[in-house]
Scaffold this motif. Structure first.
Motif, PDB file in Angstrom:
ATOM      1  N   GLY A  50       1.190  -1.350   0.054  1.00 27.07           N
ATOM      2  CA  GLY A  50      -0.098  -0.007   0.155  1.00 27.07           C
ATOM      3  C   GLY A  50       0.457   1.057   0.061  1.00 27.07           C
ATOM      4  O   GLY A  50       2.032   1.636  -0.326  1.00 27.07           O
ATOM      5  N   LYS A  51       0.236   2.600   0.364  1.00 28.02           N
ATOM      6  CA  LYS A  51       1.016   3.492   0.497  1.00 28.02           C
ATOM      7  C   LYS A  51       2.402   3.397   1.424  1.00 28.02           C
ATOM      8  O   LYS A  51       1.505   2.855   2.666  1.00 28.02           O
ATOM      9  N   SER A  52       3.577   3.700   0.896  1.00 29.49           N
ATOM     10  CA  SER A  52       4.443   3.667   1.713  1.00 29.49           C
ATOM     11  C   SER A  52       5.062   5.579   3.006  1.00 29.49           C
ATOM     12  O   SER A  52       5.025   6.313   1.303  1.00 29.49           O
ATOM     13  N   PRO A  53       5.073   5.980   3.682  1.00 33.19           N
ATOM     14  CA  PRO A  53       5.732   7.172   3.976  1.00 33.19           C
ATOM     15  C   PRO A  53       7.034   7.238   3.037  1.00 33.19           C
ATOM     16  O   PRO A  53       8.137   6.216   2.769  1.00 33.19           O
ATOM     17  N   LEU A  54       7.238   7.928   2.412  1.00 34.78           N
ATOM     18  CA  LEU A  54       8.493   8.962   1.822  1.00 34.78           C
ATOM     19  C   LEU A  54       9.784   9.352   2.478  1.00 34.78           C
ATOM     20  O   LEU A  54       9.186  10.224   3.953  1.00 34.78           O
ATOM     21  N   GLY A  55      11.257   9.682   2.760  1.00 32.44           N
ATOM     22  CA  GLY A  55      12.118  10.074   3.381  1.00 32.44           C
ATOM     23  C   GLY A  55      12.336   9.454   4.407  1.00 32.44           C
ATOM     24  O   GLY A  55      12.317  10.307   5.774  1.00 32.44           O
ATOM     25  N   LEU A  56      12.080   8.378   5.157  1.00 33.46           N
ATOM     26  CA  LEU A  56      12.478   7.509   6.150  1.00 33.46           C
ATOM     27  C   LEU A  56      14.262   7.589   6.266  1.00 33.46           C
ATOM     28  O   LEU A  56      14.299   6.603   4.715  1.00 33.46           O
ATOM     29  N   PRO A  57      14.647   8.322   6.812  1.00 35.05           N
ATOM     30  CA  PRO A  57      16.196   7.864   6.881  1.00 35.05           C
ATOM     31  C   PRO A  57      16.397   6.696   6.481  1.00 35.05           C
ATOM     32  O   PRO A  57      16.251   5.591   7.205  1.00 35.05           O
ATOM     33  N   ILE A  58      17.254   6.346   6.182  1.00 30.72           N
ATOM     34  CA  ILE A  58      18.195   4.370   6.565  1.00 30.72           C
ATOM     35  C   ILE A  58      19.202   4.620   6.456  1.00 30.72           C
ATOM     36  O   ILE A  58      20.364   5.357   6.462  1.00 30.72           O
ATOM     37  N   HIS A  59      19.768   3.582   7.607  1.00 32.85           N
ATOM     38  CA  HIS A  59      21.089   3.218   8.211  1.00 32.85           C
ATOM     39  C   HIS A  59      21.643   2.359   7.946  1.00 32.85           C
ATOM     40  O   HIS A  59      21.344   1.043   7.647  1.00 32.85           O
ATOM     41  N   GLY A  60      23.381   2.086   8.136  1.00 32.62           N
ATOM     42  CA  GLY A  60      24.076   0.774   7.732  1.00 32.62           C
ATOM     43  C   GLY A  60      24.429   0.893   6.396  1.00 32.62           C
ATOM     44  O   GLY A  60      25.058   0.050   6.107  1.00 32.62           O
ATOM     45  N   LEU A  61      24.194   1.554   5.690  1.00 33.96           N
ATOM     46  CA  LEU A  61      24.471   0.822   4.517  1.00 33.96           C
ATOM     47  C   LEU A  61      26.192   1.422   3.981  1.00 33.96           C
ATOM     48  O   LEU A  61      26.623   0.895   3.363  1.00 33.96           O
ATOM     49  N   ALA A  62      26.456   1.918   5.146  1.00 29.94           N
ATOM     50  CA  ALA A  62      27.566   2.652   4.837  1.00 29.94           C
ATOM     51  C   ALA A  62      28.776   1.483   5.785  1.00 29.94           C
ATOM     52  O   ALA A  62      30.478   1.305   5.531  1.00 29.94           O
TER      53      ALA A  62
END
Ligand code: GLY
Length: 426
Positions: A343-355
């Motif tokens: 369904g609809k998802s909020p945008l702009g959530l910070p993503i952690h751990g990719l570095a």
């Protein structure tokens, strides 16, 4: 050569990754790309469905080869427009992309060419459709499909006449799928094991890629709503072995390429066959005219050859070429989805751990990510595709899931049973 990849999801990131690693590629562009793709390609701020802008920019930059990810620009004639400008494009023309663009065309085409699929009926009007589903000759469930492109949302599995008539009304009266639902296909439900067989095609010949298996339901155990795909693994050889793949080539893929050519719809690009292995034999669930997502993120990393040369050869009329060289490894891709997806998802959530430092046997393909300053954020429903590689499916899975445990964003969800669907066949 300079190559443009059209699209901005996980599938396109896998294509960009493969092309950027090719010795025959000088520059990789991507339109529109995403925050991960931009580390490997120069991204153009052009939506994937803006054919005019894509053609103009491609000509302006002297691009040698265009590889198209999504179906919408293909159905809108991008390959034809590029051909008119003398630009090589890997992907079918508009009149061949109809194989995905119209479910009614695809079913009638299969009937004309004896390609195995389930019983079906096409409806252009509400009342005949309602009368039919009130008393389905095939019993229940039945599947109600919007004829046109509906962003993967136009298929409704209906367990009884009430559900089916609600699906018909939603499409034809409430127009929940817009114009795509003005015509409907009602088909008999297929029981069995689902597999994906993609083939690269040059208009005359189909050359299959390794068999893969997608996981379309949102939650573990194939529960919950249908999604674009929550994960995939390859090769799915315990579901369909080499002899089985050869049979699919003879019964489905090659007859499709031959039939399309005979009807003046030469098919060049990826023929995606979604197949159901039933007790009565293999049946075609759907055709797509492009690489699958997330299947591509599991299949492409297994290539042991320069895929850019292969695609360029096909796009320039040199044929599909000899057997594809594959590594003998396994790949498993797990999709990390935003809260609320599908369904609809909020945008702009910070993503952690990719570095965090990562093992060589883990590939992170971005699907819906954006950059806000220095912070990576979510930008849609399927956010990341994490592909693990290994000498067995188990190792590939443990590499993928091991990497996922270090990554996070609020409300992130994923399936923990990717790669386990074919087990009932073992
Ligand atoms: N994974 C399904 C699709 O690409 O259509």
């Amino acid at each position: 050569m300079d190559v443009l990849v059209v699209g901005g999801g996980g599938r396109e990131h896998a294509l960009v990754w493969s092309l950027a690693n090719s010795e025959s590629v000088n520059a990789v562009y991507c339109a529109p790309g995403n925050a991960g793709i931009e580390l490997q390609a120069q991204c153009w701020n052009i939506p994937a469905d803006n054919v005019d802008m894509l053609v103009a920019a491609t000509v302006d930059r002297n691009v040698d080869l265009v590889v198209v990810g999504p179906e919408v620009p293909l159905a809108a004639g991008l390959a034809d427009r590029l051909a008119a400008e003398g630009v090589a494009c890997f992907g079918p023309s508009e009149n061949a992309a109809i194989l995905e663009g119209s479910k009614a065309f695809a079913k009638e085409f299969m009937a004309r060419h004896d390609i195995p699929t389930s019983a079906f009926k096409v409806f252009d009007e509400l009342n005949p459709a309602l009368n039919f589903v009130a008393d389905s000759p095939w019993g229940y469930p039945v599947v109600v499909k919007a004829d046109g492109l509906a962003a993967g949302k136009g298929v409704v599995i209906c367990n009884d006449p009430d559900e089916a008539s609600a699906a018909v009304r939603a499409a034809m009266m409430e127009q929940v799928f817009g114009e795509a639902g003005e015509r409907l296909v009602v088909e008999a439900f297929m029981h069995g094991i689902e597999v994906t067989c993609m083939a690269i095609c040059d208009g005359e010949k189909a050359l299959p890629l390794v068999i893969s298996q997608d996981h379309k339901a949102a939650f573990d155990g194939d529960e919950g709503p249908n999604t674009g795909g929550m994960g995939a693994y390859a090769p799915a050889s315990h579901v369909l072995d080499e002899a089985g793949t050869e049979r699919i080539l003879k019964e489905v893929l090659q007859p499709t390429v031959d039939g399309m050519a005979a009807e003046g719809r030469t098919f060049q690009g990826v023929l995606y066959a979604g197949l159901m292995l039933t007790d009565e034999g293999t049946q075609v669930l759907e055709f797509n005219c492009r690489f699958g997502d997330p299947e591509t993120q599991a299949v492409i990393p297994l290539l042991n050859e320069d895929f850019a040369l292969r695609l360029n050869g096909i796009a320039n009329g040199d044929g599909v070429g000899g057997p594809i060289r594959w590594s003998d490894r396994h790949a498993a891709c797990v999709v990390l989805a935003a809260p609320g997806y599908p369904g609809k998802s909020p945008l702009g959530l910070p993503i952690h751990g990719l570095a965090e430092p990562r093992d060589d046997d883990v590939l992170v393909f971005h699907a819906a990510t954006a950059r806000e300053g220095d912070q990576l954020v979510t930008n849609g429903g399927r956010v990341l595709s994490i592909t693990g590689l290994g000498d067995s499916l188990d190792t590939a899975l443990s590499n993928a899931y091991g990497a996922i445990h270090k990554i996070g964003f609020d409300g992130m969800h994923y399936r923990s049973d990717i790669g386990r669907r074919g087990e009932d066949k073992q």
